[in-house]
Write a protein that holds these residues in place. Structure first.
Motif, mmCIF file in Angstrom:
data_model
loop_
_atom_site.group_PDB
_atom_site.id
_atom_site.type_symbol
_atom_site.label_atom_id
_atom_site.label_comp_id
_atom_site.label_asym_id
_atom_site.label_seq_id
_atom_site.Cartn_x
_atom_site.Cartn_y
_atom_site.Cartn_z
ATOM 1 N N ALA A 112 -2.079 -3.048 1.150
ATOM 2 C CA ALA A 112 -3.304 -2.311 0.848
ATOM 3 C C ALA A 112 -4.420 -2.751 1.789
ATOM 4 N N THR A 113 -5.324 -1.832 2.088
ATOM 5 C CA THR A 113 -6.457 -2.109 2.962
ATOM 6 C C THR A 113 -7.732 -2.198 2.136
ATOM 7 N N THR A 148 -11.780 -2.316 2.598
ATOM 8 C CA THR A 148 -12.879 -2.098 3.528
ATOM 9 C C THR A 148 -14.062 -2.952 3.111
ATOM 10 N N ALA A 173 -11.585 6.435 -3.919
ATOM 11 C CA ALA A 173 -10.810 5.196 -4.014
ATOM 12 C C ALA A 173 -9.637 5.337 -4.969
ATOM 13 N N LYS A 177 -6.779 7.254 -3.109
ATOM 14 C CA LYS A 177 -6.195 6.528 -1.980
ATOM 15 C C LYS A 177 -5.813 5.091 -2.316
ATOM 16 N N THR A 196 -7.670 2.517 -2.544
ATOM 17 C CA THR A 196 -8.355 1.579 -1.666
ATOM 18 C C THR A 196 -9.421 0.823 -2.443
ATOM 19 N N GLU A 197 -9.857 -0.287 -1.882
ATOM 20 C CA GLU A 197 -10.925 -1.081 -2.471
ATOM 21 C C GLU A 197 -12.030 -1.276 -1.439
ATOM 22 N N ARG A 250 -12.664 -1.073 -7.057
ATOM 23 C CA ARG A 250 -12.613 0.381 -7.032
ATOM 24 C C ARG A 250 -13.536 0.967 -8.090
ATOM 25 N N ARG A 274 -3.216 -8.430 1.220
ATOM 26 C CA ARG A 274 -3.865 -7.196 1.621
ATOM 27 C C ARG A 274 -4.478 -7.349 3.008
ATOM 28 N N THR A 286 -10.837 3.636 10.004
ATOM 29 C CA THR A 286 -10.254 2.731 9.018
ATOM 30 C C THR A 286 -8.787 3.041 8.817
ATOM 31 N N ASP A 308 -4.891 3.790 3.300
ATOM 32 C CA ASP A 308 -4.107 2.933 2.419
ATOM 33 C C ASP A 308 -3.354 3.783 1.437
#
Length: 585
Positions: A392-393, A395, A424, A427, A429-430, A449, A488, A574, A577
């Protein structure tokens, strides 16, 4: 040439749908020359296009669908395990590529296709694989595209996501194939100039565009390609591959190499036997400007905005999920390899059987081993399973909250964070938030998130004071280490003008502060962290560019950027994810 999509007297289909229907008509008429098509987006529009392609092809055309986790034997042919066990002798099976010969190969979820499978299909297309390839791309905006090795071998890449309405289409008549109309050298030169103006580096799209224009003219009953055929080929083949806007034409009066003005009419030589051949009017050539305008009209407006801002489009495999790591137990299945099971490594039974069965005839001639079963194995036959995980990515926004412009910066940063957090959940993502001002840096928002939590932290963020840039980068490195320890991948977004005046030890002084910031940036680069430096000062500053260079990060000068521009820039660079797409072993 117009798309044969609208019924007589009925409403016309959406332009994106009409383009896709025209593309499949050309494809059915010249399958060997055009290779195939990629259909992006799912829904009734894609089903309509596939039904039209099926109707245009002969009724006995084979259609094959590629399974999600196909192996080499099923793809290219190999040992049939079940039949071999029954007969006791090796039985070979045809692969999917051979079964699709003379027909259509459908690849669902093409954006997830493994690189090795894509390479096999590309090799077949370049060799004796006479089949149409149809890639079904279900990826959302900013996610992976199908492998570039396949996209560049297909003439058409149609985006059906903007389609909002369908319209009845005329009954399709199976195509018998179309002869190719004649394309002049001027037409080829015009296509080449258009491809260069759009920043298309490969020769394949130009060959596909020429084939599409010749096929379109032949279907219209013309023996020679006309301007309308070239414009159609440019819209369908070249425009989706554009990576830049064509350069603006220079005014005629400023052209340094412009030819001299013609003499006044009274001084022109009269016709006669002494008239110079150079005075003859040049034959009318195909205007390249019209092709370029046709391509610009076919490029979506949001893509034009990205190109005009100087940011290249994502490559076919750009973006995607986070860092790829090998795994023993879970993730995306890869091809099996020789090895011993144990220690968490699992046996690939089917691949082991495929390796052992061809040798059974020879091994049965050897003395029987007590306790041996009907199939005799050797150590070299053992195969183990392999997997690949995508991490996981997270940002991490690092915001310069100092100075008189802090309120504007913070306002845009807050808007960008909220826009990203709104997606979020989809996807997976965090987002984290670091602010540096005054004497140091502070982690205002740990990876989360939660949109409510983010708004609460952003609302309490003050501004003003000095610029402890080195402290902000050092805290970002610590947060990145904590994120990496959880398996991550951190991705840093620095919103700053690059001008520091507080050193790492808290002392004031611009020279030492700048030196400490560059040193912290080099340490972050040594950890191989991905980052981008967004310069949102009124004018791009050399300090921010030097900071990005020391950090080995991408530099984006975005003065006067609003929240939407920041969100678009971050989404462009970016790594996406998609851990929710992992498959468990």
């Amino acid at each position: 040439m117009t798309a044969p999509a609208a019924g007589a007297g009925g409403p016309e289909p959406d332009p994106a749908l009409a383009a896709a229907l025209t593309a499949v008509r050309l494809l059915a008429a010249a399958p060997q020359r055009l290779g195939g098509i990629c259909l992006r987006g799912e829904g009734p529009a894609r089903s309509l296009v596939l039904d039209r392609l099926r109707a245009l092809l002969p009724p006995d055309t084979p259609w094959r669908r590629l399974p999600g986790h196909v192996d080499d034997e099923r793809l290219c042919g190999g040992i049939d395990i079940a039949a071999s066990l029954v007969t006791g002798t090796p039985v070979h099976q045809r692969g999917i590529l051979a079964e699709a010969a003379g027909g259509v190969l459908i690849v669902p979820l093409a954006e997830r296709l493994r690189t090795d499978v894509a390479g096999r299909i590309a090799q077949a297309l370049d060799g004796e694989g006479d089949f149409l390839l149809v890639l079904l791309d279900d990826g959302a905006e900013g996610e992976d595209r199908p492998p570039l090795a396949l996209l560049e071998r297909l003439a058409f890449d149609c985006d059906l996501r903007p389609v909002r309405r369908l319209a009845p289409v005329d009954p399709a008549v199976p195509s018998e194939g179309a002869a190719q109309a004649w394309l002049s050298d001027d037409g080829l030169d015009a296509l080449a100039a258009t491809g260069e103006a759009l920043g298309i580096p490969s020769l394949r799209p130009l060959l596909f565009a020429a084939a599409a224009a010749r096929t379109a003219a032949a279907l219209a009953g013309r023996g020679e390609v006309e301007q309308a055929d070239l414009e159609l080929a440019v819209r369908l083949v070249l425009a989706p591959r554009a990576t830049r806007l064509p350069p603006q034409s220079a005014p005629e009066d400023s052209a340094p190499d412009s030819p001299p003005e013609p003499p006044p009419p009274g001084d022109e030589p009269q016709g006669g036997p002494d008239r110079d051949e150079d005075d003859q009017p040049a034959p009318e050539s195909l205007p390249e400007d019209l092709l370029i305008e046709a391509a610009k009209a076919a490029i979506p407006s949001d893509v034009l905005e990205l190109i005009a801002a100087g940011r290249a489009m994502r490559s076919a495999r750009g973006g995607g999920a986070g860092r790829r790591t090998a795994s023993k137990l879970r993730g995306r299945p890869l091809g099996a390899r020789p090895g011993m099971p144990g220690g968490g490594v699992r046996l690939a039974l089917v691949d082991t059987l495929r390796a052992a069965i061809p040798w059974q005839g020879l091994r049965r001639r050897e003395p029987a081993v007590p306790g041996a079963g009907p199939i005799r194995f050797r150590r070299d036959d053992l195969r183990v399973r392999r997997f690949e995980e995508r991490t996981a990515t997270v940002t991490v926004f690092c915001v310069d909250a100092s100075g008189s412009a802090a309120l504007a910066r913070l306002g845009e940063a807050k808007g960008a964070v909220e826009l990203i957090l709104a997606q979020a959940y989809v996807k997976r993502t965090e987002v984290a938030l670091i602010a540096f001002r005054g004497e140091g840096a502070e982690l205002l928002l740990p990876p989360t998130r939660s949109l409510t939590r983010a708004k609460r932290a952003l609302g309490a963020l003050p501004g003003g004071g000095g610029t402890p840039l080195a402290s902000g980068i050092a805290l970002a490195a610590q947060v990145g280490d904590a994120i990496a320890a959880r398996g991550r991948s951190p991705f840093f977004v620095f919103l700053t003008d690059g001008s520091a005046n507080i050193a790492a030890d808290g002392a004031r002084g611009r020279p030492q502060a700048q030196e400490d910031a560059l040193a912290a940036a080099r340490r972050l680069a040594a950890e191989q962290r991905q980052a981008v430096v967004i310069d949102i000062s009124a004018r791009p500053r050399p300090e921010a560019a030097r900071l990005a260079e020391a950090m080995r990060a991408r530099y984006l000068p975005l003065p006067f950027a609003n929240a939407q521009a920041l969100q678009a820039a971050v989404a462009l660079v970016t790594p996406g994810d998609r851990p929710g797409r992992r498959s468990a072993a």
